[in-house]
Design a protein around this motif. Sequence first.
Motif, PDB file in Angstrom:
ATOM      1  N   GLY A  22      24.350 -15.194  51.476  1.00  0.00           N
ATOM      2  CA  GLY A  22      25.380 -14.162  51.488  1.00  0.00           C
ATOM      3  C   GLY A  22      26.456 -14.358  50.442  1.00  0.00           C
ATOM      4  N   ASP A  23      26.422 -15.475  49.737  1.00  0.00           N
ATOM      5  CA  ASP A  23      27.410 -15.801  48.710  1.00  0.00           C
ATOM      6  C   ASP A  23      26.745 -15.673  47.343  1.00  0.00           C
ATOM      7  OD1 ASP A  23      29.004 -17.206  46.817  1.00  0.00           O
ATOM      8  OD2 ASP A  23      29.835 -18.472  48.399  1.00  0.00           O
ATOM      9  N   PRO A  24      27.273 -14.844  46.448  1.00  0.00           N
ATOM     10  CA  PRO A  24      26.642 -14.636  45.138  1.00  0.00           C
ATOM     11  C   PRO A  24      26.385 -15.929  44.352  1.00  0.00           C
ATOM     12  CG  PRO A  24      28.505 -13.143  45.433  1.00  0.00           C
ATOM     13  CD  PRO A  24      28.485 -14.068  46.615  1.00  0.00           C
ATOM     14  N   ARG A  25      27.217 -16.946  44.540  1.00  0.00           N
ATOM     15  CA  ARG A  25      27.026 -18.215  43.808  1.00  0.00           C
ATOM     16  C   ARG A  25      25.743 -18.923  44.207  1.00  0.00           C
ATOM     17  NH1 ARG A  25      32.213 -21.200  45.610  1.00  0.00           N
ATOM     18  NH2 ARG A  25      31.550 -20.083  47.459  1.00  0.00           N
ATOM     19  N   TRP A  26      25.267 -18.693  45.427  1.00  0.00           N
ATOM     20  CA  TRP A  26      24.122 -19.434  45.956  1.00  0.00           C
ATOM     21  C   TRP A  26      22.896 -18.558  46.173  1.00  0.00           C
ATOM     22  CZ3 TRP A  26      25.083 -24.153  45.023  1.00  0.00           C
ATOM     23  CH2 TRP A  26      26.404 -24.606  45.057  1.00  0.00           C
ATOM     24  N   ARG A  27      23.000 -17.283  45.827  1.00  0.00           N
ATOM     25  CA  ARG A  27      21.913 -16.344  46.123  1.00  0.00           C
ATOM     26  C   ARG A  27      20.580 -16.752  45.487  1.00  0.00           C
ATOM     27  NH1 ARG A  27      24.756 -11.170  45.943  1.00  0.00           N
ATOM     28  NH2 ARG A  27      25.515 -11.772  47.980  1.00  0.00           N
ATOM     29  N   SER A  28      20.618 -17.326  44.298  1.00  0.00           N
ATOM     30  CA  SER A  28      19.365 -17.651  43.600  1.00  0.00           C
ATOM     31  C   SER A  28      19.027 -19.141  43.596  1.00  0.00           C
ATOM     32  CB  SER A  28      19.426 -17.124  42.162  1.00  0.00           C
ATOM     33  OG  SER A  28      20.470 -17.782  41.465  1.00  0.00           O
ATOM     34  N   VAL A  29      19.833 -19.963  44.270  1.00  0.00           N
ATOM     35  CA  VAL A  29      19.562 -21.407  44.321  1.00  0.00           C
ATOM     36  C   VAL A  29      18.412 -21.661  45.298  1.00  0.00           C
ATOM     37  CG1 VAL A  29      20.506 -23.650  45.009  1.00  0.00           C
ATOM     38  CG2 VAL A  29      21.914 -22.060  43.700  1.00  0.00           C
TER      39      VAL A  29
END
Length: 121
Positions: free
Chosen positions: A70-77
């Motif tokens: 739900g957090d853009p910083r972690w969306r693709s990790v």
Amino acid sequence: MAKRVMTVDDSRTMREMVSLTLRKAGFEVSEAEDGRDALSKLRTTPVDVVITDLNMPHMDGVTLISTLRGDPRWRSVPILMLTTESDATKKAAGKSAGATGWLVKPFDPARLIDVVKRVAG
């Protein structure tokens, strides 16, 4: 530069085994004891891969994954589940939350390294 991995597990022994395995393979590793601890540490410690247990106090792995997704910083990790659970329903919940992959404990060190290298890019 070494890829950074966070391992999240309420078992100190398991965190240490995963950390040792990954450090020997050249990764930088940080540790968290549950989902809440992981979210707190991830505010200041960026990582390339998260490896989380499913069943933990305070915040379980599925909730952690949902929160990170739900957090853009972690969306693709990439987020890997490493758990004793092999139940199809729990796997589906992990996948639905956004887990990249699922590994069952006890883990095979060579397989863990291979999967982490693959998802870390």
